[in-house]
Design a protein around this motif. Structure first.
Motif, mmCIF file in Angstrom:
data_model
loop_
_atom_site.group_PDB
_atom_site.id
_atom_site.type_symbol
_atom_site.label_atom_id
_atom_site.label_comp_id
_atom_site.label_asym_id
_atom_site.label_seq_id
_atom_site.Cartn_x
_atom_site.Cartn_y
_atom_site.Cartn_z
ATOM 1 N N TRP A 125 0.839 -1.198 0.000
ATOM 2 C CA TRP A 125 0.000 0.000 0.000
ATOM 3 C C TRP A 125 0.880 1.256 0.000
ATOM 4 C CZ3 TRP A 125 -5.427 0.577 2.134
ATOM 5 C CH2 TRP A 125 -6.149 -0.617 2.039
ATOM 6 N N VAL A 126 0.358 2.333 -0.556
ATOM 7 C CA VAL A 126 0.934 3.650 -0.311
ATOM 8 C C VAL A 126 0.619 3.966 1.152
ATOM 9 C CG1 VAL A 126 0.758 6.120 -0.828
ATOM 10 C CG2 VAL A 126 0.615 4.426 -2.692
ATOM 11 N N GLN A 127 1.622 4.406 1.914
ATOM 12 C CA GLN A 127 1.385 4.680 3.332
ATOM 13 C C GLN A 127 1.900 6.061 3.712
ATOM 14 O OE1 GLN A 127 1.796 1.394 6.113
ATOM 15 N NE2 GLN A 127 2.371 0.019 4.448
ATOM 16 N N ILE A 128 0.971 6.874 4.193
ATOM 17 C CA ILE A 128 1.281 8.249 4.573
ATOM 18 C C ILE A 128 1.071 8.379 6.082
ATOM 19 C CG2 ILE A 128 0.520 10.655 4.308
ATOM 20 C CD1 ILE A 128 -0.443 9.812 1.435
ATOM 21 N N VAL A 129 2.007 9.044 6.748
ATOM 22 C CA VAL A 129 1.924 9.190 8.202
ATOM 23 C C VAL A 129 1.729 10.680 8.522
ATOM 24 C CG1 VAL A 129 3.053 8.656 10.387
ATOM 25 C CG2 VAL A 129 3.601 7.311 8.357
ATOM 26 N N VAL A 130 0.753 10.993 9.350
ATOM 27 C CA VAL A 130 0.489 12.402 9.658
ATOM 28 C C VAL A 130 0.700 12.676 11.144
ATOM 29 C CG1 VAL A 130 -1.144 12.563 7.747
ATOM 30 C CG2 VAL A 130 -1.986 12.107 10.066
ATOM 31 N N GLU A 131 0.860 13.946 11.464
ATOM 32 C CA GLU A 131 1.153 14.273 12.865
ATOM 33 C C GLU A 131 0.082 15.094 13.557
ATOM 34 O OE1 GLU A 131 4.805 16.477 11.732
ATOM 35 O OE2 GLU A 131 4.107 17.972 13.195
ATOM 36 N N ASN A 132 -0.882 15.631 12.812
ATOM 37 C CA ASN A 132 -1.971 16.352 13.473
ATOM 38 C C ASN A 132 -3.251 16.242 12.648
ATOM 39 O OD1 ASN A 132 -1.942 18.393 11.421
ATOM 40 N ND2 ASN A 132 -0.207 19.368 12.472
ATOM 41 N N LYS B 62 -4.785 6.858 -12.567
ATOM 42 C CA LYS B 62 -4.605 5.680 -13.451
ATOM 43 C C LYS B 62 -3.158 5.217 -13.515
ATOM 44 C CE LYS B 62 -8.674 5.890 -16.369
ATOM 45 N NZ LYS B 62 -9.290 7.128 -15.859
ATOM 46 N N ARG B 63 -2.212 6.093 -13.175
ATOM 47 C CA ARG B 63 -0.807 5.673 -13.158
ATOM 48 C C ARG B 63 -0.489 4.893 -11.880
ATOM 49 N NH1 ARG B 63 1.370 11.630 -13.574
ATOM 50 N NH2 ARG B 63 -0.601 11.887 -12.471
ATOM 51 N N VAL B 64 -1.390 4.940 -10.906
ATOM 52 C CA VAL B 64 -1.133 4.312 -9.600
ATOM 53 C C VAL B 64 -2.096 3.143 -9.360
ATOM 54 C CG1 VAL B 64 -1.009 4.690 -7.115
ATOM 55 C CG2 VAL B 64 -0.243 6.480 -8.694
ATOM 56 N N LEU B 65 -3.370 3.446 -9.188
ATOM 57 C CA LEU B 65 -4.399 2.436 -8.871
ATOM 58 C C LEU B 65 -3.955 1.525 -7.725
ATOM 59 C CD1 LEU B 65 -5.620 1.486 -12.475
ATOM 60 C CD2 LEU B 65 -6.727 3.013 -10.851
ATOM 61 N N LEU B 66 -3.583 2.156 -6.635
ATOM 62 C CA LEU B 66 -3.167 1.400 -5.453
ATOM 63 C C LEU B 66 -3.967 1.867 -4.244
ATOM 64 C CD1 LEU B 66 0.728 1.360 -5.775
ATOM 65 C CD2 LEU B 66 -0.808 -0.602 -6.006
ATOM 66 N N PRO B 67 -4.132 0.984 -3.280
ATOM 67 C CA PRO B 67 -4.785 1.403 -2.040
ATOM 68 C C PRO B 67 -3.850 2.290 -1.213
ATOM 69 C CG PRO B 67 -4.050 -0.871 -1.869
ATOM 70 C CD PRO B 67 -3.732 -0.429 -3.257
ATOM 71 N N VAL B 68 -4.447 3.175 -0.444
ATOM 72 C CA VAL B 68 -3.655 4.138 0.329
ATOM 73 C C VAL B 68 -4.075 4.095 1.798
ATOM 74 C CG1 VAL B 68 -2.951 6.558 0.555
ATOM 75 C CG2 VAL B 68 -3.562 5.650 -1.706
ATOM 76 N N MET B 69 -3.083 4.000 2.686
ATOM 77 C CA MET B 69 -3.324 4.084 4.130
ATOM 78 C C MET B 69 -2.862 5.440 4.632
ATOM 79 S SD MET B 69 -1.970 0.673 6.023
ATOM 80 C CE MET B 69 -2.065 -0.801 5.019
ATOM 81 N N VAL B 70 -3.692 6.056 5.463
ATOM 82 C CA VAL B 70 -3.270 7.264 6.156
ATOM 83 C C VAL B 70 -3.183 6.900 7.639
ATOM 84 C CG1 VAL B 70 -3.789 9.671 6.678
ATOM 85 C CG2 VAL B 70 -4.380 8.733 4.426
ATOM 86 N N HIS B 71 -1.973 6.978 8.185
ATOM 87 C CA HIS B 71 -1.758 6.583 9.580
ATOM 88 C C HIS B 71 -1.899 7.782 10.511
ATOM 89 C CE1 HIS B 71 -0.360 2.503 8.728
ATOM 90 N NE2 HIS B 71 0.323 2.996 7.715
ATOM 91 N N ILE B 72 -2.776 7.632 11.505
ATOM 92 C CA ILE B 72 -2.889 8.681 12.529
ATOM 93 C C ILE B 72 -2.775 7.996 13.890
ATOM 94 C CG2 ILE B 72 -4.369 10.106 11.058
ATOM 95 C CD1 ILE B 72 -6.685 9.265 12.911
ATOM 96 N N ASP B 73 -2.055 8.593 14.794
ATOM 97 C CA ASP B 73 -1.847 7.948 16.087
ATOM 98 C C ASP B 73 -3.145 7.853 16.873
ATOM 99 O OD1 ASP B 73 0.868 7.238 16.079
ATOM 100 O OD2 ASP B 73 1.433 9.332 16.334
ATOM 101 N N GLY B 74 -3.444 6.634 17.341
ATOM 102 C CA GLY B 74 -4.640 6.417 18.141
ATOM 103 C C GLY B 74 -4.616 7.265 19.403
ATOM 104 N N PHE B 75 -5.743 7.807 19.773
ATOM 105 C CA PHE B 75 -5.948 8.684 20.942
ATOM 106 C C PHE B 75 -5.178 9.991 20.852
ATOM 107 C CE2 PHE B 75 -7.397 4.662 22.883
ATOM 108 C CZ PHE B 75 -8.667 5.085 23.200
ATOM 109 N N HIS B 76 -3.854 9.934 20.657
ATOM 110 C CA HIS B 76 -3.099 11.183 20.581
ATOM 111 C C HIS B 76 -3.631 12.086 19.476
ATOM 112 C CE1 HIS B 76 0.042 8.954 22.920
ATOM 113 N NE2 HIS B 76 0.039 10.109 23.534
ATOM 114 N N LEU B 77 -4.183 11.459 18.426
ATOM 115 C CA LEU B 77 -4.836 12.259 17.382
ATOM 116 C C LEU B 77 -6.335 12.005 17.323
ATOM 117 C CD1 LEU B 77 -2.385 12.323 14.339
ATOM 118 C CD2 LEU B 77 -2.759 14.021 16.098
#
Lengths: 391, 306
Positions: free
Chosen positions: A132-139, A157-172
């Motif tokens: 997966w494409v994985q993006i991590v955020v801080e706020n 169309k150049r990608v066609l991939l699933p994407v995860m956006v990671h956010i910290d549990g509770f802290h965010l």
């Protein structure tokens, strides 16, 4: 331009999914993701979001239903955390291999046992190689913005991939922050319609998910890797477009007071905000310390990392997960691997901290920097160096 | 009942959404059942297929036996995949993203993918009321991986993980009643069918697709490889399963049971068991036990038909 509101980050994420006009939401409740899927259910119930909401019986089915929806050409969203991410593990590989662009928010949570609902990055690290494409955020703002970008990136169309956006549990997930929610018209301009090239359609029958014998399997896997690596260009393009449209710019490796710093702290996720305070304090004391925050976890930003560490002598990487019996922190391992063959590279010291929701205070980052400097200078150090763990 | 002329080939639709040339074993009852089921599909049908024999024999890249849109994802999640497809069709039609052309969704899996590992996802899909038909093609063991027992394997059958031996009669448990489990979800349509009764099978598939909401059809599919039976006996074994009462054909419409076939008298189970190597070790006592259970079960279903 949008409106700035005081809002819980989970609610803001649901509002972003509404702005993205998702067609199908399949979700199973798990702490600390619950507020996201509760609010999405409310938005569908009130008619504000025209979507089918599937209250599935497990995370495995949540991801599976999203795959079925994406294969039909619908815009699909789900969110999960910790054990839920683990339960859907095998489905994650299929999502990327079959190039089905689902968007998922992961409210990062520690893994059992002992059962612990608080945040760390054990779940994220366990799905590192799922393609997966994985993006991590801080706020919260970054979460909203990157959920919007995730649909553009994944459905391109150049990608066609699933994407995860990671956010910290509770802290965010459970904090109220001032967040700009963009206007619908601007989001409509920003996210193109989802036009999946070959959906399940009786007018044009396709066979999806066929059986791949050794004669073709390696080629399919190689191609999958190429597509994920090349998605970086599309990610950068969309972050640029987002910046031009909304005034907030994102980069694979974010820097804070890092110019010319001899020692660089490196973090991922919400602890980056605390680490910035620590850097300010150390700078005030005259130390040459800066901060790197990894935003793009997959595809891994090799070039940007090399560029960011070129003047540093020491890199102190903070992991919120353990690779048991291995090289301690998986994040640090990746960073070391990325630098290993470089002629000029900083020394890399890894620390594991903040497991299972354990707080890392400002002083904690200072302590890790000092300990890192000490080990770099005098040698020694354990394979697993921890901060804040009682011996 | 050995009158095979009740099969009238010219009444069978000529279309073949499940094309010939696939890799099924000689005499495969399951491939025949799939072929017949597909003939009953309306023109706009999407198929979601669980991992198993049918996926392996029909989809080896770069070939396919499927002339309808078809998706395979994993073993245990086919009902969830189908749920997502159905929800997407609904949402997209409502939002004008695709034509509202009445596209139907059929999910299919084997007995392992349905009654064991996929039971949770199936229960979820049935309970949520998705408009889809789920078909279990039941060949009574994990045939694709080498004839391991499942919860659908019949009592006494010898499989590679329930072998018969001095201390074992083979499978120690009675076949899981999937039709009753499906019906317990209060869905509008449940049926059992056999590839040896093609017109009945096709009529039931057409009905299951047409009925709004979830439908479940359980099709007994003879497997010569796993049942250790002669490939040319598959049709006869399908008939004998019904005629002995081992696998009664019935429908449950809105909770009402209806026998599909009136059998004046059940044949002895030996007629069915004796043609299969998986039962060859059974003692007379065990056969008697099976006979009693089959009659009791048959009577129980008959009673429900009121």
């Amino acid at each position: 331009m949008g409106r700035k509101v005081g809002i819980e980050v989970s609610i803001a994420i649901s509002e972003a999914v509404k702005l993205a006009n998702a067609d199908v939401v399949a979700a199973y409740p798990i702490t600390p993701q619950t507020h996201i899927v509760e609010h999405l259910a409310e938005l569908v119930a009130s008619g504000e979001l025209d979507a089918e909401y599937i209250p599935v019986e497990s995370e495995h089915s949540a991801m599976s239903a999203c795959l079925g929806a994406a294969a039909t050409g619908a815009r699909a969203f789900t969110a999960t955390a910790g054990q839920g991410l683990e339960l859907m593990h095998e489905v994650l590989y299929v999502a990327s291999s079959m190039q089905l662009p689902v968007v998922m928010v992961v409210a990062n949570r520690a893994l059992s046992a002992p059962i612990n609902v608080w945040g760390d990055h054990s779940d994220m690290m366990a799905v590192r190689d799922t393609g997966w494409v994985q993006i991590v955020v801080e706020n919260g703002q970054e979460a909203v913005d990157n959920v919007l970008c995730a649909f553009c990136i994944g459905e391109d169309k150049r990608v066609l991939l699933p994407v995860m956006v990671h956010i910290d549990g509770f802290h965010l997930t459970h904090v109220v922050e001032p967040i700009v929610l963009p206007d619908q018209a601007d989001v409509d301009d920003f996210i193109p319609p989802n036009e999946y090239p070959l959906p399940l359609d009786p007018a044009r029958p396709v066979t999806m998910g066929s059986f791949g014998p050794p004669v073709i399997y390696p080629e399919i896997k190689k191609r999958q890797d190429v597509v994920l690596r090349e998605s970086k260009e599309v990610i950068l393009e969309n972050w640029q477009r987002f910046g031009e449209a909304f005034g907030r710019y994102y980069h694979p490796v974010e820097q804070y007071r890092a110019e010319g710093a001899k020692t660089l702290l490196m973090t991922m996720g919400s602890t980056s905000e605390t680490a910035m305070d620590a850097v300010d304090r150390m700078r005030d004391q005259g130390m040459s310390v800066g901060l790197l925050k990894l935003r793009l976890w997959r595809p891994f930003p090799f070039e940007e990392l090399l560029q960011a560490v070129r003047d540093a002598d020491l890199l102190v990487v903070v992991d919120r997960a353990i690779s048991f019996g291995g090289p301690a922190g998986p994040f640090c391992s990746e960073v070391k691997a990325a630098l290993y063959n470089q002629d000029k590279k900083p020394k890399v010291m890894g620390f594991v901290a903040g497991l299972g929701g354990r707080d890392i205070p400002v002083g904690g980052f200072e302590a890790m920097v000092h300990r890192g400097m000490e080990i770099a200078e005098k040698g020694g150090g354990e394979i697993l160096e921890t901060y804040g763990v009682r011996e | 009942m050995q009158n095979y002329t009740v099969f009238v080939p010219r009444l069978v639709p000529k279309k073949e959404p499940f094309a010939p040339g696939h890799r099924a074993c000689i005499g495969c009852g399951e491939a025949l059942a799939v072929r017949l089921a597909c003939k009953a599909f309306p023109p706009n049908t999407i198929v979601a297929n669980a991992t198993g024999c049918m996926e392996v024999i029909s989809s080896q890249y770069p070939m396919t036996a499927w002339r309808v849109p078809w998706i395979h994802v994993l073993f245990e999640n086919t009902a969830a995949i189908a749920s997502g497809i159905e929800a997407a069709l609904k949402a997209m039609a409502r939002k004008g993203l695709r034509p509202d052309d009445g596209t139907k969704v059929v999910a299919m899996g084997g007995d392992g993918g349905t009654s064991d590992i996929g039971l949770q996802a199936l229960s979820g899909a049935l309970e949520r009321g998705h408009d889809l038909l789920y078909i279990c093609f039941d060949n009574e063991a994990y045939m694709n991986t080498g004839i391991q027992r499942s919860s659908a394997t019949p009592f006494g059958a010898s499989t590679t993980t329930s072998p018969s031996g001095i201390k074992s009669i083979g499978q120690k448990t009675w076949k899981k009643n999937m039709a009753a489990i499906a019906a317990a979800h209060d869905i509008p349509y449940v049926a059992t069918a056999s590839h040896s009764y093609p017109h009945d099978l096709m009529a039931k598939v057409a009905k299951g697709i047409a009925v709004p909401g979830p439908a479940y059809i359980h099709i007994l599919s003879v497997c010569p490889t796993g049942w250790r039976s002669a490939p040319d006996l598959s049709i006869r074994l399908g008939r004998l399963a019904v005629e002995t009462g081992v696998f009664p054909l019935y429908e449950i419409e809105d909770g009402e049971y209806k026998m599909s076939l009136e059998l004046p008298k059940l044949r002895p189970v030996e007629d069915y068991l004796n043609l299969q190597g998986r039962f060859r070790h059974l003692s007379e006592d065990t056969i008697k036990e099976i006979q009693e259970r089959v009659v009791a079960e048959y009577e129980r279903i008959k009673e429900k038909t009121g």
